[in-house]
Structures are given as C-alpha cells and as structure tokens.
Design a protein around this motif. Sequence first.
Motif, PDB file in Angstrom:
ATOM      1  N   GLY A   1       0.767  -1.208   0.067  1.00 14.61           N
ATOM      2  CA  GLY A   1       0.012  -0.203  -0.045  1.00 14.61           C
ATOM      3  C   GLY A   1       0.844   1.218   0.187  1.00 14.61           C
ATOM      4  O   GLY A   1       0.256   2.427   0.059  1.00 14.61           O
ATOM      5  N   ILE A   2       2.135   1.121  -0.070  1.00 13.00           N
ATOM      6  CA  ILE A   2       2.872   2.333  -0.210  1.00 13.00           C
ATOM      7  C   ILE A   2       3.167   2.806  -1.654  1.00 13.00           C
ATOM      8  O   ILE A   2       4.107   2.239  -2.123  1.00 13.00           O
ATOM      9  N   VAL A   3       2.148   3.786  -1.844  1.00 16.10           N
ATOM     10  CA  VAL A   3       2.259   4.198  -3.339  1.00 16.10           C
ATOM     11  C   VAL A   3       2.172   5.631  -3.474  1.00 16.10           C
ATOM     12  O   VAL A   3       2.020   6.371  -2.219  1.00 16.10           O
ATOM     13  N   ASN A   4       2.160   6.293  -4.438  1.00 21.29           N
ATOM     14  CA  ASN A   4       2.163   7.850  -4.647  1.00 21.29           C
ATOM     15  C   ASN A   4       1.140   8.296  -4.035  1.00 21.29           C
ATOM     16  O   ASN A   4      -0.186   7.716  -4.312  1.00 21.29           O
ATOM     17  N   ARG A   5       0.876   9.381  -3.367  1.00 21.83           N
ATOM     18  CA  ARG A   5      -0.202  10.116  -2.712  1.00 21.83           C
ATOM     19  C   ARG A   5      -0.900   9.079  -1.723  1.00 21.83           C
ATOM     20  O   ARG A   5      -2.046   9.132  -1.795  1.00 21.83           O
ATOM     21  N   LYS A   6      -0.074   8.375  -1.258  1.00 25.09           N
ATOM     22  CA  LYS A   6      -0.780   7.416  -0.291  1.00 25.09           C
ATOM     23  C   LYS A   6      -1.181   8.017   1.148  1.00 25.09           C
ATOM     24  O   LYS A   6      -2.370   7.381   1.666  1.00 25.09           O
ATOM     25  N   THR A   7      -1.087   9.168   1.192  1.00 26.98           N
ATOM     26  CA  THR A   7      -1.748   9.763   2.492  1.00 26.98           C
ATOM     27  C   THR A   7      -2.848   9.526   2.879  1.00 26.98           C
ATOM     28  O   THR A   7      -3.399   9.221   3.834  1.00 26.98           O
ATOM     29  N   LEU A   8      -3.567   9.998   2.156  1.00 26.01           N
ATOM     30  CA  LEU A   8      -5.356  10.010   2.032  1.00 26.01           C
ATOM     31  C   LEU A   8      -5.964   8.431   1.652  1.00 26.01           C
ATOM     32  O   LEU A   8      -7.101   8.155   1.887  1.00 26.01           O
ATOM     33  N   ILE A   9      -5.031   7.604   1.001  1.00 26.00           N
ATOM     34  CA  ILE A   9      -5.652   6.434   0.821  1.00 26.00           C
ATOM     35  C   ILE A   9      -5.227   4.965   1.637  1.00 26.00           C
ATOM     36  O   ILE A   9      -5.597   3.989   1.202  1.00 26.00           O
ATOM     37  N   TYR A  10      -3.965   5.272   2.072  1.00 24.19           N
ATOM     38  CA  TYR A  10      -3.502   4.062   2.727  1.00 24.19           C
ATOM     39  C   TYR A  10      -4.347   3.363   3.693  1.00 24.19           C
ATOM     40  O   TYR A  10      -4.994   3.699   4.556  1.00 24.19           O
ATOM     41  N   ASP A  11      -4.289   1.824   3.417  1.00 25.31           N
ATOM     42  CA  ASP A  11      -4.925   1.059   4.372  1.00 25.31           C
ATOM     43  C   ASP A  11      -3.716   0.035   4.853  1.00 25.31           C
ATOM     44  O   ASP A  11      -2.774  -0.276   3.906  1.00 25.31           O
ATOM     45  N   PHE A  12      -3.843  -0.474   6.115  1.00 23.27           N
ATOM     46  CA  PHE A  12      -3.161  -1.247   6.741  1.00 23.27           C
ATOM     47  C   PHE A  12      -2.899  -2.460   5.754  1.00 23.27           C
ATOM     48  O   PHE A  12      -3.803  -3.033   5.348  1.00 23.27           O
ATOM     49  N   PRO A  13      -1.787  -2.853   5.561  1.00 21.80           N
ATOM     50  CA  PRO A  13      -1.536  -4.131   4.818  1.00 21.80           C
ATOM     51  C   PRO A  13      -2.110  -5.435   5.331  1.00 21.80           C
ATOM     52  O   PRO A  13      -1.679  -5.858   6.531  1.00 21.80           O
ATOM     53  N   GLN A  14      -2.883  -6.058   4.512  1.00 20.99           N
ATOM     54  CA  GLN A  14      -3.335  -7.199   5.018  1.00 20.99           C
ATOM     55  C   GLN A  14      -2.384  -8.720   4.671  1.00 20.99           C
ATOM     56  O   GLN A  14      -2.624  -9.751   5.401  1.00 20.99           O
ATOM     57  N   ASN A  15      -1.327  -8.330   4.018  1.00 17.27           N
ATOM     58  CA  ASN A  15      -0.439  -9.435   3.657  1.00 17.27           C
ATOM     59  C   ASN A  15       0.870  -9.537   4.571  1.00 17.27           C
ATOM     60  O   ASN A  15       1.915 -10.219   3.979  1.00 17.27           O
ATOM     61  N   LEU A  16       0.889  -8.908   5.809  1.00 12.05           N
ATOM     62  CA  LEU A  16       1.981  -9.123   6.757  1.00 12.05           C
ATOM     63  C   LEU A  16       1.498 -10.311   7.700  1.00 12.05           C
ATOM     64  O   LEU A  16       0.446 -10.290   8.134  1.00 12.05           O
ATOM     65  N   ASP A  17       2.457 -11.197   7.883  1.00 14.24           N
ATOM     66  CA  ASP A  17       2.561 -12.096   8.780  1.00 14.24           C
ATOM     67  C   ASP A  17       2.172 -11.433  10.072  1.00 14.24           C
ATOM     68  O   ASP A  17       2.665 -10.557  10.450  1.00 14.24           O
ATOM     69  N   SER A  18       1.437 -12.321  10.933  1.00 13.04           N
ATOM     70  CA  SER A  18       1.174 -11.712  12.392  1.00 13.04           C
ATOM     71  C   SER A  18       2.750 -11.573  13.232  1.00 13.04           C
ATOM     72  O   SER A  18       2.526 -10.592  14.100  1.00 13.04           O
ATOM     73  N   LYS A  19       3.731 -12.427  12.854  1.00 17.03           N
ATOM     74  CA  LYS A  19       5.341 -12.087  13.446  1.00 17.03           C
ATOM     75  C   LYS A  19       5.505 -10.742  13.169  1.00 17.03           C
ATOM     76  O   LYS A  19       6.539 -10.450  13.858  1.00 17.03           O
ATOM     77  N   ASN A  20       5.209 -10.320  12.060  1.00 19.88           N
ATOM     78  CA  ASN A  20       5.895  -8.926  11.503  1.00 19.88           C
ATOM     79  C   ASN A  20       5.155  -7.660  11.996  1.00 19.88           C
ATOM     80  O   ASN A  20       5.528  -6.468  11.409  1.00 19.88           O
ATOM     81  N   LEU A  21       3.858  -7.867  12.457  1.00 16.85           N
ATOM     82  CA  LEU A  21       2.977  -6.640  12.971  1.00 16.85           C
ATOM     83  C   LEU A  21       3.528  -5.758  13.856  1.00 16.85           C
ATOM     84  O   LEU A  21       3.643  -4.658  13.601  1.00 16.85           O
ATOM     85  N   ALA A  22       4.161  -6.286  14.813  1.00 14.56           N
ATOM     86  CA  ALA A  22       4.951  -5.497  15.710  1.00 14.56           C
ATOM     87  C   ALA A  22       6.076  -4.623  15.322  1.00 14.56           C
ATOM     88  O   ALA A  22       6.229  -3.215  15.466  1.00 14.56           O
ATOM     89  N   PRO A  23       7.043  -5.247  14.415  1.00 12.14           N
ATOM     90  CA  PRO A  23       8.142  -4.508  13.800  1.00 12.14           C
ATOM     91  C   PRO A  23       7.247  -3.429  12.873  1.00 12.14           C
ATOM     92  O   PRO A  23       8.030  -2.162  12.760  1.00 12.14           O
ATOM     93  N   PHE A  24       6.381  -3.703  12.125  1.00 11.92           N
ATOM     94  CA  PHE A  24       5.789  -2.696  11.197  1.00 11.92           C
ATOM     95  C   PHE A  24       5.265  -1.477  12.051  1.00 11.92           C
ATOM     96  O   PHE A  24       5.291  -0.394  11.671  1.00 11.92           O
TER      97      PHE A  24
END
Length: 114
Positions: free
Chosen positions: A90-113
Amino acid sequence: MVNYNDKFLDEIGPEQAWFLGLMASDGCVTQGGSASFSQSKDDGREMVQYVQHLLQHSGKLYEHQTASGNTHYTLYLPKSQLVARLADFGIVNRKTLIYDFPQNLDSKNLAPFI
C-alpha cells in the motif's frame, strides 16, 4: 549511479517489516516510481543512516535546511524492484489519503511494522 539492495523486500522478516512501517508513515513514492525517506535533527539523521546501511545504499545522504532552522536528512531510492514492491504493501504515490493497513503481513511482523 546509486546502488542498493533492491531485493531487500523479497522476503519479509522483522527488519523488512520495520522498514515498511517507516515508509508507510514517513516515506514518499513519486509518480515516476522512485522513493525517498526523510527525517530531521540528529536522531533523524541516525535513522536515515541506519536505513542507508540496511539497504546497502551507496548513494549520498542529502541535507536540507528548513525555515525553522532544522536540518532534514533525505535518502533517495531510484526506481527499482524494491520501490515497485512497496506497492504490495500500500505504499504508493499519494498514499496519505488512501493508505490501508497491509493485510499481507504475517502476524509475527506486525509489531516491527507498527
């Protein structure tokens, strides 16, 4: 020519998740397909230098003076496989107003994210 590890996001672990979170919050992707990351003051410089080290980035760290007298430190990432991979999270041009939390991250990587 700037070189860096454009395969850094091929496999997502804690360091990659941390980098993605940083880019989601403070990164910028241009319409032309490059990216940048900026921070200010001494702590910010250290963070940008850490990202530079993490990505094995051979380019220059840019310094800019703000009107308030702070120094901004910026790392530029030319168009690459890594920058294209940012879009998968979800990290794209002009993401500020459209960004959604990524659903494709493993649960073990949520805290570092975060």
